[in-house]
Design an enzyme around this catalytic site. Structure first.
Site, mmCIF file in Angstrom:
data_model
loop_
_atom_site.group_PDB
_atom_site.id
_atom_site.type_symbol
_atom_site.label_atom_id
_atom_site.label_comp_id
_atom_site.label_asym_id
_atom_site.label_seq_id
_atom_site.Cartn_x
_atom_site.Cartn_y
_atom_site.Cartn_z
ATOM 1 N N THR A 73 -2.107 3.035 3.312
ATOM 2 C CA THR A 73 -1.570 4.379 3.342
ATOM 3 C C THR A 73 -0.590 4.316 4.767
ATOM 4 O O THR A 73 -1.224 3.580 5.678
ATOM 5 C CB THR A 73 -2.298 5.466 3.488
ATOM 6 N N ASP A 107 -6.191 11.688 -1.201
ATOM 7 C CA ASP A 107 -5.991 12.777 0.014
ATOM 8 C C ASP A 107 -4.446 12.932 0.483
ATOM 9 O O ASP A 107 -4.121 14.003 1.047
ATOM 10 C CB ASP A 107 -6.874 12.408 1.089
ATOM 11 N N THR A 151 -5.808 7.704 6.769
ATOM 12 C CA THR A 151 -5.627 6.451 5.697
ATOM 13 C C THR A 151 -7.169 6.069 5.601
ATOM 14 O O THR A 151 -8.323 6.577 6.288
ATOM 15 C CB THR A 151 -4.949 5.436 6.420
ATOM 16 N N GLY A 152 -7.273 5.608 4.276
ATOM 17 C CA GLY A 152 -8.519 5.133 3.853
ATOM 18 C C GLY A 152 -9.111 5.931 2.729
ATOM 19 O O GLY A 152 -7.929 6.561 1.848
ATOM 20 N N ARG A 200 -4.832 9.578 -11.162
ATOM 21 C CA ARG A 200 -5.638 9.996 -9.836
ATOM 22 C C ARG A 200 -4.595 10.174 -8.758
ATOM 23 O O ARG A 200 -3.755 9.642 -8.378
ATOM 24 C CB ARG A 200 -6.419 8.909 -9.644
ATOM 25 N N SER A 240 0.687 -1.196 0.048
ATOM 26 C CA SER A 240 0.044 0.152 -0.052
ATOM 27 C C SER A 240 0.872 1.171 0.066
ATOM 28 O O SER A 240 0.232 2.393 0.020
ATOM 29 C CB SER A 240 -0.965 -0.150 1.263
ATOM 30 N N THR A 279 1.840 7.093 0.611
ATOM 31 C CA THR A 279 0.786 6.047 -0.088
ATOM 32 C C THR A 279 1.144 5.824 -1.425
ATOM 33 O O THR A 279 1.705 6.476 -2.456
ATOM 34 C CB THR A 279 -0.583 6.698 0.138
ATOM 35 N N GLY A 309 -9.460 7.893 0.134
ATOM 36 C CA GLY A 309 -8.991 9.673 -0.042
ATOM 37 C C GLY A 309 -10.028 10.483 -0.596
ATOM 38 O O GLY A 309 -10.157 11.920 0.144
HETATM 39 N N1 GLY Z 1 -5.538 7.685 1.621
HETATM 40 C C1 GLY Z 1 -5.223 7.100 0.327
HETATM 41 C C2 GLY Z 1 -5.867 7.260 -0.766
HETATM 42 O O1 GLY Z 1 -6.909 7.432 -0.799
HETATM 43 O O2 GLY Z 1 -5.045 7.403 -1.873
#
Ligand code: GLY
Length: 355
Positions: free
Chosen positions: A205, A236, A256-257, A233, A93, A223, A259
């Site tokens: 992440t 966040d 994390t999670g 793309r 990740s 990440t 974005g």
């Molecule tokens: N939080 C990592 C992403 O969405 O790329």
């Protein structure tokens, strides 16, 4: 202070470094420098030193905390911590070994903020460089900018001595090929058998936030982003104020999670603002998650109105208090002076929403 130099100091040190290079290695701005004197004794600490991270950061919090105890700058400490994950091919990740985009290309994002100097740096869609957190730190230290992306970010890193490498490990390639094969039953790739189908697109992440005994604060998030994302793309993580945020007078927060859901609430910034209004870190993280839930479009909610995706926030304040929260029970890593350990997050819902 270790690690943050003026441009003039940098140019001077580069000149010295170039002369020295004849005798030893090429100078590299990220090479660890001698540490300053250790921090004052605990009786004179302004804050309780602490490092928090996402659950994949157990080694990161240990490393960062050890560095804090040796007197390291807060930003240097968290970057050295997250680099362990970036360089680990088994963490798919983050950094090297991260899962690629839809074209099979690994594109990395990272951002960081340094409380004492009020500076920030970030890179997005960076290809070929294993440690985007270090490149984000270079943007912070040596440029008048904050955010470099794509080819420009890569060229910038190469100019500072980073090596371009293939970041796609065999494991990540295999996962990507399987995803592509199962994408469309009518395409020319034969489907991979049922049991092997990937039903979840991981968004791993690492975020890491630290407070020094002097009460100085920094944050970093790095990440490989959403697996199999549309090329280009960015989530966040590299967005200052979303993936992480630091205000040296208040605290730091990161996430994390998913974005896309965090970007809409500027979650790193919002969590720090909640702390500015007096909330403890855990409550601030929960409050931000409530805002995310409110701003979630119906297609991403279950029948009971709960978000169907994962998102976590982590926070520290100026005194060294810390916390983390998620929608459903989860874990995070912390070193609070006792040991590096995993702790339970606070959460909004007992059980995961049905997908
Ligand atoms: N939080 C990592 C992403 O969405 O790329």
């Amino acid at each position: 202070m270790l690690g943050i130099q003026s441009r003039r100091e940098f140019l001077a040190s580069t000149a010295v470094g170039i002369a020295a290079a004849a005798a030893r290695d090429i100078p590299h701005p990220m090479r660890p420098r001698p540490l300053p004197p250790p921090p004052p004794p605990p009786s004179r600490w302004a804050a309780k030193p602490v490092v928090v991270s996402s659950a994949n950061g157990l080694r990161a919090v240990q490393r960062a905390f050890d560095l804090l105890m040796q007197g390291a700058d807060s930003l240097d400490a968290v970057i050295e911590g997250v680099k362990i994950q970036e360089l680990d091919p088994n963490d798919d990740s983050v950094g090297y070994g991260g899962l690629p985009n839809a074209d099979g290309v690994v594109q990395l994002d990272a951002s960081c903020m340094h409380g004492p100097t009020k500076r920030a740096g970030a890179v997005g869609a960076l290809e070929g460089i294993k440690t985007p957190s270090e490149v984000a730190k270079l943007v912070l230290k040596y440029t008048n900018h904050i955010f470099l992306v794509g080819e420009g970010a890569k060229r910038f890193a190469l100019q500072y001595g980073f090596k371009e490498e293939d970041l796609l490990t065999e494991h990540a390639r295999e996962v990507w090929l399987r995803w592509r094969a199962n994408l469309n039953p009518d395409d020319d790739y034969l489907d991979v058998p049922e049991g092997e189908h990937m039903s979840v697109r991981p968004t791993g992440t690492i975020n890491c936030d630290a407070v020094t005994p002097q009460g100085d604060i920094s944050s970093v998030t790095t990440t490989s982003g959403l697996a199999f994302k549309i090329p280009g793309r960015v989530g966040d993580s590299p967005i200052i104020g979303a993936g992480e945020y630091t205000d040296n007078e208040i605290g730091a927060a990161g996430s994390t999670g998913r974005g896309e859901s965090n970007i809409k609430v500027c979650g790193g910034f919002l969590t720090v603002e909640h702390m500015r209004r007096g909330m403890k870190p855990t409550d601030a993280c929960l409050e931000t998650l409530k805002r995310v839930a409110k701003l979630t479009e119906p297609r991403l909610l279950d029948e009971r109105g709960r978000p169907k995706f994962d998102l976590k926030f982590y926070a520290v304040n100026k005194r060294g208090e810390f916390g983390a929260a998620s929608f459903v029970p989860g874990r995070f890593a912390v070193h609070d002076g006792t040991a590096a350990k995993l702790m339970d997050t606070a959460y909004l819902y007992e059980r995961a929403a049905s997908r």
